[in-house]
Design a protein around this motif. Structure first.
Motif, PDB file in Angstrom:
ATOM      1  N   SER A  31       0.825  -1.202   0.000  1.00 16.41           N
ATOM      2  CA  SER A  31       0.000   0.000   0.000  1.00 16.41           C
ATOM      3  C   SER A  31       0.865   1.260   0.000  1.00 16.41           C
ATOM      4  N   ALA A  36       0.259   5.384  -0.752  1.00 17.14           N
ATOM      5  CA  ALA A  36      -0.772   5.617   0.259  1.00 17.14           C
ATOM      6  C   ALA A  36      -0.278   6.619   1.302  1.00 17.14           C
ATOM      7  N   LYS A  87      -0.775   5.159   7.354  1.00 18.61           N
ATOM      8  CA  LYS A  87      -1.203   6.119   6.345  1.00 18.61           C
ATOM      9  C   LYS A  87      -2.272   7.077   6.855  1.00 18.61           C
TER      10      LYS A  87
END
Length: 229
Positions: A31, A36, A87
């Motif tokens: 990710s 992200a 994130k």
């Protein structure tokens, strides 16, 4: 903070990288590699080091990576990209991090990064679309190449990359050899409002083709694509 034990520092061309030494779960790593939670830091004065930014930014959470942009003399170009391991800290950083910098007499502003990762290649006369595919694969891996025939035998080429950093690297590499695509060939970041942008102009009939197949009949569909390998 024991910087050396927590972070790895390196430099590639015009970017200083500071990255965590933590081993992350595969899904978290993937990710983050896609961009992200990415933040854009602006107005970085040349006397502000990457370590100074990390020291302040880490007050909000564990840093995944800082990409600090420098010029040929090694001085800051005024901007950088920052990601936290979590994130979701991005939203706290957008509200609080600029003020933390100001409190330390650093006039750095923090913005959301759009994670731009599409390039537009146009005015290519030296190669056909399949040849363009192979030449671009030699330079930098891309996720997908989309081709729009806007006039007979005149094409727009859109290259989608994994993240902003991959696209920036490809942009630099293509600019270095752009003349191989023809005297008027041009590579640029794809503007969001460009009619062939994936956000605003994706064709409903865009066909995915095998590299051995002939190009489609443009009267039926003027868009086709090749996925990167």
């Amino acid at each position: 903070m024991d910087f050396e034990s927590k972070y790895h520092k390196s430099q590639v061309n015009g970017t200083i990288y500071i990255t965590t030494r933590q081993v992350l779960a595969k899904d978290v790593q993937e990710s983050l590699d896609l961009g992200a939670g990415e933040l854009f830091l602006k107005y970085i004065h040349k006397n502000i080091s990457p370590e100074m930014i990390i020291d302040i930014a880490s007050e909000l959470g564990e840093i995944y990576a800082l990409r600090y942009k420098i010029d040929f003399s090694g001085e800051s170009r005024g901007f950088a990209y920052l990601q936290y391991i979590d994130k979701n800290i991005k939203y706290k950083a957008l509200n609080q991090l600029s003020q933390k910098f100001i409190n330390k007499n650093l006039d750095i502003r923090v913005f959301n990064s759009i994670n731009a990762r599409e390039l537009l290649l146009e005015r290519v006369k030296a190669f056909n679309p399949i040849q363009v595919y192979h030449e671009m694969r030699k330079l930098s891996p891309f996720i997908m190449m989309r081709v729009f025939e806007h006039r007979p035998q005149r094409f727009f080429y859109i290259f989608e990359y994994q993240n902003n950093e991959a696209a920036a690297s490809a942009h630099r590499d293509v600019r270095n050899i752009i003349r191989m695509f023809g005297p008027q060939a041009y590579i640029s970041w794809l503007d969001r409002c460009h009619p062939v942008s994936s956000r605003y102009g994706k064709s409903n009939c865009c066909q995915e083709l095998d590299l051995q197949l002939q190009l489609p009949d443009p009267s039926k569909c003027n868009c086709f694509r090749f996925k990167g390998n």
